[in-house]
Write a protein that holds these residues in place. Structure first.
Motif, PDB file in Angstrom:
ATOM      1  N   LEU A  19       0.824  -1.220   0.000  1.00 20.48           N
ATOM      2  CA  LEU A  19       0.000   0.000   0.000  1.00 20.48           C
ATOM      3  C   LEU A  19       0.856   1.268   0.000  1.00 20.48           C
ATOM      4  CD1 LEU A  19      -2.889  -1.071   2.409  1.00 20.48           C
ATOM      5  CD2 LEU A  19      -2.941  -0.853  -0.087  1.00 20.48           C
ATOM      6  N   TYR A  20       1.965   1.252   0.738  1.00 23.91           N
ATOM      7  CA  TYR A  20       2.875   2.397   0.707  1.00 23.91           C
ATOM      8  C   TYR A  20       3.460   2.593  -0.687  1.00 23.91           C
ATOM      9  CZ  TYR A  20       3.054   3.482   5.705  1.00 23.91           C
ATOM     10  OH  TYR A  20       2.744   3.872   6.974  1.00 23.91           O
ATOM     11  N   ALA A  21       3.797   1.486  -1.351  1.00 25.82           N
ATOM     12  CA  ALA A  21       4.342   1.585  -2.706  1.00 25.82           C
ATOM     13  C   ALA A  21       3.307   2.173  -3.660  1.00 25.82           C
ATOM     14  CB  ALA A  21       4.807   0.217  -3.189  1.00 25.82           C
ATOM     15  N   VAL A  57       0.316  25.373  -8.556  1.00 26.35           N
ATOM     16  CA  VAL A  57       0.233  24.016  -9.105  1.00 26.35           C
ATOM     17  C   VAL A  57       1.628  23.388  -9.159  1.00 26.35           C
ATOM     18  CG1 VAL A  57      -0.267  22.685 -11.206  1.00 26.35           C
ATOM     19  CG2 VAL A  57      -1.898  24.383 -10.390  1.00 26.35           C
ATOM     20  N   VAL A  58       2.641  24.150  -9.579  1.00 23.90           N
ATOM     21  CA  VAL A  58       4.009  23.633  -9.640  1.00 23.90           C
ATOM     22  C   VAL A  58       4.507  23.291  -8.241  1.00 23.90           C
ATOM     23  CG1 VAL A  58       6.409  24.277 -10.128  1.00 23.90           C
ATOM     24  CG2 VAL A  58       4.638  24.704 -11.825  1.00 23.90           C
ATOM     25  N   LEU A  59       4.280  24.155  -7.266  1.00 17.44           N
ATOM     26  CA  LEU A  59       4.723  23.887  -5.894  1.00 17.44           C
ATOM     27  C   LEU A  59       4.009  22.666  -5.301  1.00 17.44           C
ATOM     28  CD1 LEU A  59       5.096  27.490  -4.437  1.00 17.44           C
ATOM     29  CD2 LEU A  59       6.901  25.897  -5.095  1.00 17.44           C
ATOM     30  N   LEU A  60       2.704  22.562  -5.513  1.00 24.36           N
ATOM     31  CA  LEU A  60       1.972  21.386  -5.038  1.00 24.36           C
ATOM     32  C   LEU A  60       2.444  20.109  -5.727  1.00 24.36           C
ATOM     33  CD1 LEU A  60      -1.697  22.694  -4.652  1.00 24.36           C
ATOM     34  CD2 LEU A  60      -0.155  21.922  -2.851  1.00 24.36           C
ATOM     35  N   SER A  61       2.722  20.195  -7.011  1.00 24.21           N
ATOM     36  CA  SER A  61       3.207  19.028  -7.754  1.00 24.21           C
ATOM     37  C   SER A  61       4.565  18.578  -7.235  1.00 24.21           C
ATOM     38  CB  SER A  61       3.301  19.353  -9.247  1.00 24.21           C
ATOM     39  OG  SER A  61       2.035  19.642  -9.767  1.00 24.21           O
ATOM     40  N   LEU A  62       5.469  19.520  -6.992  1.00 26.99           N
ATOM     41  CA  LEU A  62       6.779  19.168  -6.445  1.00 26.99           C
ATOM     42  C   LEU A  62       6.651  18.565  -5.047  1.00 26.99           C
ATOM     43  CD1 LEU A  62       8.931  22.217  -7.622  1.00 26.99           C
ATOM     44  CD2 LEU A  62       9.033  19.864  -8.466  1.00 26.99           C
ATOM     45  N   THR A  63       5.737  19.094  -4.243  1.00 24.68           N
ATOM     46  CA  THR A  63       5.492  18.546  -2.905  1.00 24.68           C
ATOM     47  C   THR A  63       4.955  17.121  -2.996  1.00 24.68           C
ATOM     48  OG1 THR A  63       5.044  20.764  -2.076  1.00 24.68           O
ATOM     49  CG2 THR A  63       4.288  18.928  -0.730  1.00 24.68           C
ATOM     50  N   MET A  64       4.041  16.878  -3.937  1.00 26.06           N
ATOM     51  CA  MET A  64       3.494  15.530  -4.110  1.00 26.06           C
ATOM     52  C   MET A  64       4.585  14.548  -4.541  1.00 26.06           C
ATOM     53  SD  MET A  64      -0.158  16.404  -5.868  1.00 26.06           S
ATOM     54  CE  MET A  64      -0.772  14.739  -5.903  1.00 26.06           C
ATOM     55  N   ILE A  65       5.448  14.971  -5.448  1.00 28.38           N
ATOM     56  CA  ILE A  65       6.545  14.101  -5.888  1.00 28.38           C
ATOM     57  C   ILE A  65       7.478  13.803  -4.719  1.00 28.38           C
ATOM     58  CG2 ILE A  65       8.613  14.003  -7.338  1.00 28.38           C
ATOM     59  CD1 ILE A  65       6.985  15.534  -9.474  1.00 28.38           C
ATOM     60  N   LEU A  66       7.802  14.811  -3.939  1.00 26.34           N
ATOM     61  CA  LEU A  66       8.690  14.631  -2.791  1.00 26.34           C
ATOM     62  C   LEU A  66       8.081  13.669  -1.771  1.00 26.34           C
ATOM     63  CD1 LEU A  66      11.375  15.602  -1.571  1.00 26.34           C
ATOM     64  CD2 LEU A  66      10.084  17.381  -0.404  1.00 26.34           C
ATOM     65  N   PHE A  67       6.807  13.860  -1.429  1.00 19.79           N
ATOM     66  CA  PHE A  67       6.144  12.941  -0.500  1.00 19.79           C
ATOM     67  C   PHE A  67       6.058  11.530  -1.075  1.00 19.79           C
ATOM     68  CE2 PHE A  67       3.768  16.562   1.764  1.00 19.79           C
ATOM     69  CZ  PHE A  67       4.720  16.609   2.753  1.00 19.79           C
ATOM     70  N   GLY A  68       5.803  11.418  -2.370  1.00 22.48           N
ATOM     71  CA  GLY A  68       5.745  10.108  -3.009  1.00 22.48           C
ATOM     72  C   GLY A  68       7.063   9.364  -2.918  1.00 22.48           C
ATOM     73  N   VAL A  69       8.161  10.094  -3.064  1.00 19.87           N
ATOM     74  CA  VAL A  69       9.478   9.475  -2.944  1.00 19.87           C
ATOM     75  C   VAL A  69       9.716   9.002  -1.514  1.00 19.87           C
ATOM     76  CG1 VAL A  69      11.958   9.985  -2.990  1.00 19.87           C
ATOM     77  CG2 VAL A  69      10.512  10.641  -4.911  1.00 19.87           C
ATOM     78  N   PHE A  70       9.325   9.799  -0.536  1.00 17.91           N
ATOM     79  CA  PHE A  70       9.544   9.422   0.859  1.00 17.91           C
ATOM     80  C   PHE A  70       8.595   8.319   1.337  1.00 17.91           C
ATOM     81  CE2 PHE A  70      11.541  13.718   1.294  1.00 17.91           C
ATOM     82  CZ  PHE A  70      12.815  13.233   1.535  1.00 17.91           C
ATOM     83  N   VAL A  71       7.418   8.195   0.748  1.00 20.02           N
ATOM     84  CA  VAL A  71       6.449   7.178   1.159  1.00 20.02           C
ATOM     85  C   VAL A  71       6.775   5.818   0.546  1.00 20.02           C
ATOM     86  CG1 VAL A  71       4.034   6.477   0.841  1.00 20.02           C
ATOM     87  CG2 VAL A  71       4.559   8.756   1.649  1.00 20.02           C
ATOM     88  N   ASN A  72       7.255   5.790  -0.684  1.00 19.36           N
ATOM     89  CA  ASN A  72       7.523   4.544  -1.391  1.00 19.36           C
ATOM     90  C   ASN A  72       8.714   3.822  -0.756  1.00 19.36           C
ATOM     91  OD1 ASN A  72       8.337   2.576  -3.324  1.00 19.36           O
ATOM     92  ND2 ASN A  72       7.227   3.725  -4.890  1.00 19.36           N
ATOM     93  N   PRO A  73       8.530   2.575  -0.294  1.00 12.01           N
ATOM     94  CA  PRO A  73       9.628   1.848   0.361  1.00 12.01           C
ATOM     95  C   PRO A  73      10.853   1.647  -0.528  1.00 12.01           C
ATOM     96  CG  PRO A  73       7.550   0.703   0.688  1.00 12.01           C
ATOM     97  CD  PRO A  73       7.297   1.805  -0.291  1.00 12.01           C
ATOM     98  N   ARG A  74      10.643   1.471  -1.814  1.00 10.35           N
ATOM     99  CA  ARG A  74      11.779   1.272  -2.726  1.00 10.35           C
ATOM    100  C   ARG A  74      12.656   2.521  -2.783  1.00 10.35           C
ATOM    101  NH1 ARG A  74      11.352  -0.111  -9.136  1.00 10.35           N
ATOM    102  NH2 ARG A  74      13.572  -0.360  -9.476  1.00 10.35           N
ATOM    103  N   PHE A  75      12.043   3.680  -2.912  1.00 13.33           N
ATOM    104  CA  PHE A  75      12.804   4.925  -2.933  1.00 13.33           C
ATOM    105  C   PHE A  75      13.450   5.191  -1.573  1.00 13.33           C
ATOM    106  CE2 PHE A  75       9.716   6.400  -6.363  1.00 13.33           C
ATOM    107  CZ  PHE A  75      10.597   6.094  -7.389  1.00 13.33           C
ATOM    108  N   ARG A  76      12.716   4.875  -0.506  1.00 14.56           N
ATOM    109  CA  ARG A  76      13.230   5.122   0.842  1.00 14.56           C
ATOM    110  C   ARG A  76      14.488   4.295   1.114  1.00 14.56           C
ATOM    111  NH1 ARG A  76       8.449   5.008   4.448  1.00 14.56           N
ATOM    112  NH2 ARG A  76       8.507   2.878   3.758  1.00 14.56           N
ATOM    113  N   ARG A  77      14.521   3.040   0.632  1.00 13.55           N
ATOM    114  CA  ARG A  77      15.729   2.213   0.793  1.00 13.55           C
ATOM    115  C   ARG A  77      16.908   2.828   0.056  1.00 13.55           C
ATOM    116  NH1 ARG A  77      12.005  -2.077   0.512  1.00 13.55           N
ATOM    117  NH2 ARG A  77      12.276  -2.249  -1.732  1.00 13.55           N
TER     118      ARG A  77
END
Length: 182
Positions: A19-21, A57-77
């Motif tokens: 689910l995190y992925a 929209v650009v700032l929110l999009s960058l924030t979403m990408i950043l959170f997505g990277v930190f939430v995804n276990p593969r990226f976090r490893r």
């Protein structure tokens, strides 16, 4: 319900990681969609009618990408394996962890050749890094050591039948070890 607590916890951990992925990839995808949409609007013939809205929209999009990277276990490893920001290009790294009897497997010590269920596991990697973050892994392998060889002095660490050092034996046994635990 009489289920084994350890299997329930393992199943919950597996579902949680999945689910995190999914959440991470969705956030990265939505953020990328917002960036691409804004870039196409700005780069195309239709200029943005509201520059403040495009900035939000650009700032929110960058924030979403950043959170997505930190939430995804593969990226976090990959982030956890990061090194100094000055690391660029091919790098080599070695990580160690204990081998415990609870893992339910026996391995052969690369030094003395005995089979053991406890000792030390060393994982070595050759990676390509940008600003300290591993982008791709070129090669990866593991060496296993029994308790005696793991705690022996480095001068005594010579693989059986070899005249080289332990580091040379790591490189020589790369092919054999890659297939062992994948």
């Amino acid at each position: 319900m009489s289920s084994n607590p350890s299997t329930s916890v393992e199943m919950a951990d597996t579902v949680s990681a999945i689910l995190y992925a999914i959440a991470g990839w969705l956030l990265v995808g939505l953020g990328s969609l917002g960036l691409v949409g804004t870039a196409l609007r700005i780069g195309g013939n239709t200029a943005p009618t509201n520059l403040a809205l495009s900035t939000v929209v650009v700032l929110l999009s960058l924030t979403m990408i950043l959170f997505g990277v930190f939430v995804n276990p593969r990226f976090r490893r990959r982030l956890d394996r990061g090194g100094p920001v000055t690391d660029f290009g091919r790098t080599r790294s070695v990580n160690s962890r204990p081998l415990r009897p609870g893992e339910g497997r026996t391995v052969e010590c690369v030094i003395c050749g005995t089979r053991t269920d406890r000792g030390l596991v060393r994982r070595y990697r050759e990676e390509f890094r940008l600003a300290g973050l591993p982008v791709s892994t070129r090669s990866e392998g593991r060496n296993h050591y029994c308790l005696d060889c793991a705690t022996a002095e480095p001068t005594n660490r010579r693989p059986v039948g070899s005249v080289g050092s332990i580091e040379e034996s790591v490189v020589e046994s790369d092919d054999r070890l890659q297939t062992e635990e994948q």
